[in-house]
Write a protein that holds these residues in place. Structure first.
Motif, PDB file in Angstrom:
ATOM      1  N   ASP A   1      23.508  16.473 -27.445  1.00  0.00           N
ATOM      2  CA  ASP A   1      24.503  17.350 -27.369  1.00  0.00           C
ATOM      3  C   ASP A   1      24.273  18.898 -27.790  1.00  0.00           C
ATOM      4  O   ASP A   1      24.965  19.626 -27.562  1.00  0.00           O
TER       5      ASP A   1
ATOM      6  N   SER B   1      33.222  19.904 -25.275  1.00  0.00           N
ATOM      7  CA  SER B   1      33.045  19.112 -26.416  1.00  0.00           C
ATOM      8  C   SER B   1      34.149  17.906 -26.278  1.00  0.00           C
ATOM      9  O   SER B   1      34.024  16.639 -26.932  1.00  0.00           O
TER      10      SER B   1
ATOM     11  N   PHE C   1      32.732  15.500 -23.974  1.00  0.00           N
ATOM     12  CA  PHE C   1      31.663  14.549 -24.407  1.00  0.00           C
ATOM     13  C   PHE C   1      32.020  13.817 -25.616  1.00  0.00           C
ATOM     14  O   PHE C   1      31.524  12.718 -25.687  1.00  0.00           O
TER      15      PHE C   1
ATOM     16  N   VAL D   1      30.294  15.243 -32.449  1.00  0.00           N
ATOM     17  CA  VAL D   1      30.174  15.946 -31.178  1.00  0.00           C
ATOM     18  C   VAL D   1      31.224  16.968 -30.862  1.00  0.00           C
ATOM     19  O   VAL D   1      31.121  18.193 -30.149  1.00  0.00           O
TER      20      VAL D   1
END
Length: 503
Positions: free
Chosen positions: A319, A361, A364, A400
């Motif tokens: 990431d 984000s 994710f 993340v």
């Protein structure tokens, strides 16, 4: 702005014609009210520029990272001892050097990006050469760290057998150290000019070739650990050769690269100070994350703790590579606009890239939470490790999400030249607050690995809050003046020309 010029800009935007940065600067600076519809169109204009840069920048970041990843993957098939030695050398030795080199290279992003925006094209080549000189000098000093990797690894508590293998691997990476010291400035030199697609093609091509030559060295020629390290070094030198040939031969660099110059050694002190601040800024951040992995090996159940944190950190690194590519694009956009004297466009670019990264984000983070068991099974079949990883995934999801804010703001800081300020922020947030809290929670409570990760999260949250405050309180007009002064000191060009560059 006059009413007629204002209407002309709106008509051009309405018809989706290409706008210049100076035109958008005028539109954002005008005192007449602009509707939400126009702001949305401006956001589309800025997003298009951002993704033209970030798409290729993300590819460069990921595929360059994959070179080391592939090497460690092949090393794992040599044996557990070889993998342990290569892994600890990558974290403890190579990671230290990477932090220094990447940090120093961020100074190239700052000054070259602002020089390009100011249309002082000849200055870019001088700055790049100056950076290469300083990077190679740092590589000479770091060579001793690589050569004596064995004693250093033993000093931090590694077993003799693992340290010995780590030393073999580290010594094979010495040529790669020098290649990295040259590649970092060259890559930033090209990125500052918005030349990113060729860099992506080079990274993908070298990555594919790297898989082949590593397979030949490890499986066919049986060169073992030293062969794996030397192929990684060879691949990085191939990148350097390709980047150098492009700079020397491409018409795109005809104005920015005019040959080697003695000016690279003039005015080196102001640039050196920015380089040191840049190195400290990124080193404090990179070493913090690597240190947490090393600390996890000291817990009461080190195998499970180290495995679970390493698996989660691996996903966080993937990431991070994505976000670093986006941050590099943000840095280029901000530095270009500050150098061009467009404070409002620079500010608008920060808003757009921040909103974009936060949205990515969130997606994710949701993926991490939804597939938390499946993600751990990709690395292990041990039920105890899978359970430990599943317990850490909520914390991984938080990390993340924070990655969608913190690296982007760091990229903005690099583009603006705030490295010294951010270095102090990193020192306080990570080492004075985050690390002690993580150690207390990890070793003095039942949280163990989760406690160490909570310390990391607290440190990142504090750093992110500081960067948000710093960015929100920024006087962008003053940043334009600072950019002109910085380039005057670093490249010895006329400040007045930078503030009001020729059209």
């Amino acid at each position: 702005m006059g009413s007629e010029e204002y209407q002309t800009l709106l008509l051009r935007l309405d018809s989706h014609l290409s706008l210049s940065s100076s035109g958008v600067e005028g539109l954002l600076s005008q005192s007449q009210p602009t509707s939400l519809n126009w702001y949305l169109r401006l956001a589309g204009w800025e997003s298009r520029l951002l993704w033209q840069l970030s798409g290729a920048s993300i590819a460069v970041s990921i595929f360059n990272y994959m070179l080391s990843f592939v090497t460690l993957t092949f090393t794992g098939h040599l044996g557990a001892l070889e993998l342990a030695g290569a892994s600890i050398a990558s974290v403890g030795i190579q990671g230290l050097a990477y932090g220094i080199m990447l940090g120093m290279a961020s100074a190239v992003q700052t000054v070259c990006g602002q020089a390009y925006g100011a249309k002082r094209y000849g200055a870019l080549g001088v700055i790049c050469q100056r950076a290469v000189v300083l990077h190679v000098g740092a590589a000479v000093l770091l060579t001793f760290l690589y050569w004596f990797a064995g004693p250093i690894l033993k000093a931090i508590g590694q077993s003799d057998s693992i340290a010995d293998e780590g030393q073999v691997f580290a010594r094979g990476l010495i040529p790669q150290l020098y290649a990295f010291s040259i590649s970092c400035p060259l890559q930033r030199f090209l990125q500052a000019q918005n030349i990113v697609n060729p860099l992506a093609y080079m990274s993908v091509g070298v990555f594919l070739l790297h898989i082949l030559i590593t397979w030949l060295a490890v499986y066919v020629l049986n060169y073992g650990l030293i062969g794996a390290a030397l192929t990684l070094s060879l691949s990085w030198w191939l990148l350097v050769i390709l980047q150098s040939l492009y700079i020397l031969l491409s018409p795109s660099c005809a104005q920015t690269w005019t040959g080697f110059s003695r000016k690279a050694f003039n005015g080196i002190w102001p640039y050196f100070r920015l380089t040191v601040a840049s190195a400290i800024m990124l080193c404090l951040e990179i070493w913090y994350f690597q240190g947490l992995v090393l600390i996890s090996g000291l817990l009461s159940n080190p195998t499970i703790a180290l495995d679970s944190i390493s698996i989660c950190m691996n996903y966080l690194n993937w990431d991070m590579q994505f976000m670093l590519g986006l941050a590099a694009a943000a840095s280029v956009r901000v530095s270009n606009e500050l150098g061009a004297g467009h404070p409002m466009v620079a500010k608008f670019s920060v808003v757009i890239v921040s909103g974009t990264s936060i949205a990515i984000s969130i997606v994710f983070s949701a993926i991490v939470l939804i597939f938390k068991v499946g993600l751990s099974k990709l690395f292990t079949s041990d039920s105890e490790v899978i359970e430990a990883v599943s317990g850490l995934t909520p914390l991984l999801a938080i990390s993340v999400f924070l990655n969608g804010i913190q690296p982007i703001l760091s990229g903005v800081a690099i583009g603006s030249g705030w490295q010294a300020v951010v270095a102090y922020v990193n020192l306080g947030a990570y080492y004075i607050i985050g690390l002690p809290i993580g150690c207390v929670l990890g070793f003095k409570t039942s949280l163990a690995a989760a406690g160490i990760w909570w310390g990391m999260i607290i440190g990142v949250i504090l750093q992110t809050i500081s960067l948000v405050i710093l960015t929100a309180r920024t006087n962008w007009n003053a940043e334009v003046a600072k950019a002109a002064d910085r380039l005057h000191q670093s490249a010895e060009v006329d400040v007045l020309q930078l503030v009001d560059p020729d059209p």
